[in-house]
Write a protein that holds these residues in place. Structure first.
Motif: not given
Ligand SMILES: Nc1ncnc2c1ncn2[C@@H]1O[C@H](COP(=O)(O)OP(=O)(O)O)[C@@H](O)[C@H]1O
Ligand SMILES: [Mg+2]
Length: 254
Positions: A32-40, A61-63, A69-75, A223-225
């Motif tokens: 589902e949305p917001g589960t961490g797929k993009t961050i993974f 789904e994102e530019s 920007r999202q990647a830079s938040m994790f170094g 998911i940790i900043d």
């Molecule tokens: N810098 C950050 N620090 C901590 N959590 C973050 C940070 N950036 C994003 N997140 C968390 O990651 C979520 C988005 O994850 P994402 O991988 O984009 O989801 P999906 O792709 O499954 O929709 C946000 O809702 C937030 O909870």
């Protein structure tokens, strides 16, 4: 025969799949949305840069800027990786931009051509591809999901990609917009979320990984900043814990 495996770059995840994703695999990443797929996927792409792989990230789904920007938040410095010719981010969201690496139509043929073009520019060798997400390509024609997924696999398999195909799930029905990616996938990684004691918790489970005796349990993730995603360990939640409330089920059934 040893299987060559690619590390995902996610702390605690490779252990679930005996060291990594077998080279050449097409892996469906669903949830589902917001589960961490993009961050993974961002971790996976960055690990590729670190290991000298050619990396292509398609974002629908994102530019491109949002991914950077999202990647830079994790170094992780995606902009630098692009400058150094290690990575190409294909932007399929920002239409009408006169940019070499954008696609203007959510058309599978255009996608595949652009990916091959990008691979030629990056050069020979082991490559990683992320399509985040595939669902965007069949939003208005879900019946095509399986056919499109198959076409992508058939055309791209000879280009030395190890691929993550992200698939979006509808919240209301918990079903994919057209079961497509799962049918052609060599592996399925499922992300989930639920409220526990009023707090949002995220989980991951490996549902399929060919050639691999993978972990069968649901794992808690964080998911940790400044750091990104980490797999913390197995949980006791059962499938039933994710069931939809009865009133929602009734509404779906009509
Ligand atoms: N810098 C950050 N620090 C901590 N959590 C973050 C940070 N950036 C994003 N997140 C968390 O990651 C979520 C988005 O994850 P994402 O991988 O984009 O989801 P999906 O792709 O499954 O929709 C946000 O809702 C937030 O909870
Ligand atoms: Mg996403």
């Amino acid at each position: 025969m040893e299987v060559e495996r690619l590390s995902t770059g996610v702390e605690g995840f490779d252990e679930l799949i005996r060291g990594g994703i077998p080279r050449g695999f097409f892996v469906a990443v669903v949830g589902e949305p917001g589960t961490g797929k993009t961050i993974f996927s961002i971790h996976y792409a960055w690990k590729g840069v670190e290991e000298g792989d050619k990396v292509i990230y398609v974002t629908t789904e994102e530019s491109r800027e949002s991914i950077i920007r999202q990647a830079s938040m994790f170094g992780m410095d995606f902009a630098r990786a692009m400058d150094r010719g290690k990575m190409i981010i294909i932007d399929a969201l920002t239409r009408g931009k006169s940019d070499e690496w954008s696609i203007n139509n959510l058309d599978v043929e255009e996608l595949v051509n652009k990916v091959i073009e990008a691979k030629k520019v990056l050069g020979y060798g082991r490559a990683r591809l992320v399509v985040d997400s595939m669902s965007a390509f069949w939003l208005d024609k879900p019946a095509m999901a399986r056919k499109y997924s198959y076409a992508v696999k058939r055309v791209l398999y000879k280009w030395d990609f190890t691929t993550l195909l992200i698939s979006q799930y509808a919240i209301t029905t918990q079903s994919a917009f057209g079961w497509g990616v799962e049918h052609v996938a060599d592996g399925i990684i499922r992300f989930r979320r639920r409220l526990r004691n009023g707090e949002l918790r995220r989980y991951v489970i490996v549902e399929k990984m060919r050639h691999t005796q993978h972990d069968m349990r649901l794992h808690v993730i964080d998911i940790i900043d400044g750091r990104g995603m980490i797999v913390k360990g197995p949980t006791r939640l059962r499938r039933e814990d994710f069931a939809l409330p009865e009133d929602v089920k009734r509404r779906i059934r009509g």
